[in-house]
Design an enzyme around this catalytic site. Sequence first.
Site, PDB file in Angstrom:
ATOM      1  N   GLU A  18      12.623  13.346  26.124  1.00 29.67           N
ATOM      2  CA  GLU A  18      13.607  12.697  26.992  1.00 29.67           C
ATOM      3  C   GLU A  18      15.052  13.061  26.655  1.00 29.67           C
ATOM      4  O   GLU A  18      15.916  13.029  27.536  1.00 29.67           O
ATOM      5  CB  GLU A  18      13.430  11.184  26.921  1.00 29.67           C
ATOM      6  CG  GLU A  18      12.104  10.718  27.517  1.00 29.67           C
ATOM      7  CD  GLU A  18      11.932   9.206  27.522  1.00 29.67           C
ATOM      8  OE1 GLU A  18      10.896   8.719  28.003  1.00 29.67           O
ATOM      9  OE2 GLU A  18      12.846   8.506  27.035  1.00 29.67           O
TER      10      GLU A  18
ATOM     11  N   LYS B  19       1.073   3.647  20.314  1.00 26.79           N
ATOM     12  CA  LYS B  19       1.480   2.575  19.398  1.00 26.79           C
ATOM     13  C   LYS B  19       3.003   2.452  19.465  1.00 26.79           C
ATOM     14  O   LYS B  19       3.731   3.310  18.979  1.00 26.79           O
ATOM     15  CB  LYS B  19       1.050   2.855  17.958  1.00 26.79           C
ATOM     16  CG  LYS B  19       1.507   1.778  16.967  1.00 26.79           C
ATOM     17  CD  LYS B  19       1.047   2.095  15.555  1.00 26.79           C
ATOM     18  CE  LYS B  19       1.519   1.035  14.570  1.00 26.79           C
ATOM     19  NZ  LYS B  19       2.984   1.008  14.381  1.00 26.79           N
TER      20      LYS B  19
ATOM     21  N   SER C  72       2.367   6.402  16.808  1.00 31.14           N
ATOM     22  CA  SER C  72       3.489   5.765  16.112  1.00 31.14           C
ATOM     23  C   SER C  72       4.658   6.721  15.902  1.00 31.14           C
ATOM     24  O   SER C  72       5.320   7.117  16.858  1.00 31.14           O
ATOM     25  CB  SER C  72       2.980   5.188  14.786  1.00 31.14           C
ATOM     26  OG  SER C  72       3.938   4.364  14.186  1.00 31.14           O
TER      27      SER C  72
END
Length: 494
Positions: free
Chosen positions: A334, A348, A323
């Site tokens: 990224e 998740k 999560s």
Amino acid sequence: MKNESGEASVEEENQKQPKEAGKFIKIKKFTFIMGIFLLIFLTAGITTIALTFGDEKVDPLASNKHSEFEKLYSTYDTIKDNYYEEIDQDKLVDGAINGMIKSLDDPYSTYMDKKEASSFHESISSSFEGIGAEIQEQDGKIMVVSPIKGSPAEKAGVKPNDIILSVDGKSLEGLSSSEAVLKIRGEKGTKVDLSITRAGEPEPIALTIKRDTIPIETVYAEMLDDGVAKIQVTSFSEHTVKELETALNDMSKKDMKGLILDLRGNPGGLLDQAIDMASLFIPNGEVVLQVEERSGKKDVFKSKNNGELKIPVVVLIDDGSASASEIVAAAVSESADIPLIGVKSFGKGTVQTAQDFDDGSNFKYTAAKWLTPEGNWIHKKGIMPDIKVNLPDYASLPYISPDKELKASDSSSEVKAAEEMLKAAGYNPGKIDGFFDEETTSAVKEFQKEQKVKETGIIKDDTTVKLMQVIREKILENDTQVKKAVEVLKKEIK
């Protein structure tokens, strides 16, 4: 004779005033007929307004527009009036709401009564009492996402992805995560018996765990060699980012030249804390994450970093990283090209929100899904690290209950785990086959002698505790993932 309202009935009025009876009845009939005409007139008026102006004008006067609830109301009324025992109406309503949410087949959406809601709010406050394990419902079973660092659950050997079968002998099958939490939590000092299953283990594992106060201290910092700092974030609570900023300042004062951000075993938490934390490592204006609603509308969250770190950073993840920790890991990977080291994360990719009711209960439901800066959805897939590094095999050995006695001639999965622990600790238990033979007995006595424990050749109580403690220390000493992170950073440190 009295009617239900307590007023005198028509028959009584007639007896009291016989001369006026006929007149009275005529007046009643006239009033009744006029009432019918008035009702017809109002109904026609409402229909006209609805046809002219639409539904918006008529809502206050119209009947319930949710006709699909008629079955629900009918069922409720029938049970309330005709069930063979008196029923708790609040419990009936709670059950209806709970059933509605369970029908979503979403482990992250759940209804919480007042007690469960209080427990939920505690989980993001300063502390609570229990064993310290983040859990979720999955396919009707209660699964451990991750134990909290330093908690009784972690010390007892609870692992991510363990399935908790029962609590104190009572099955958790079919319970929601909030219902299971109430059974597992309890006062400090009390014990709870868990039965769990684990991948690779042929039999359920019995654990007895002593509950304790679980402080929600979420950031732990230490300085390693050569100017490398390691900061572990164990969950995302109300003050996590402030704790991290304090830790970064402290490490900077100790001449931090590189940073390991450790998100292993971090089950997640508050979304805003994840966004703010990721922003500390991502250049200003770069995307942190995207939140996509059911309609397809996307809200893009960007970094508002006013002073990016000018030292090399690596991030550690594992199968207990879920999560919010995955949001941070994906974002820094990224949008800041920070390498990820470890093993694949939990997976998740949804966002929950909670709605409180006036009586203190609430329900948590999945409101959206989150995407990485590049638009990837990692739900049920997880995040693959840039550099895959496993911990040593002995890091995943099962817990052995100190209450259980293992002795010569015993044969079980616990004996096999003890043999593997002895071997990892530097003792020779002979063939690792789950059979407690003479070589195993000799290895146990040798271990007991060096640990200054009574030499019985039996694994129980202090011997068990000492053996698992030695293994934990060995895991910390030989943390292959941290070692790899240090190696990577040293190449970048100037």
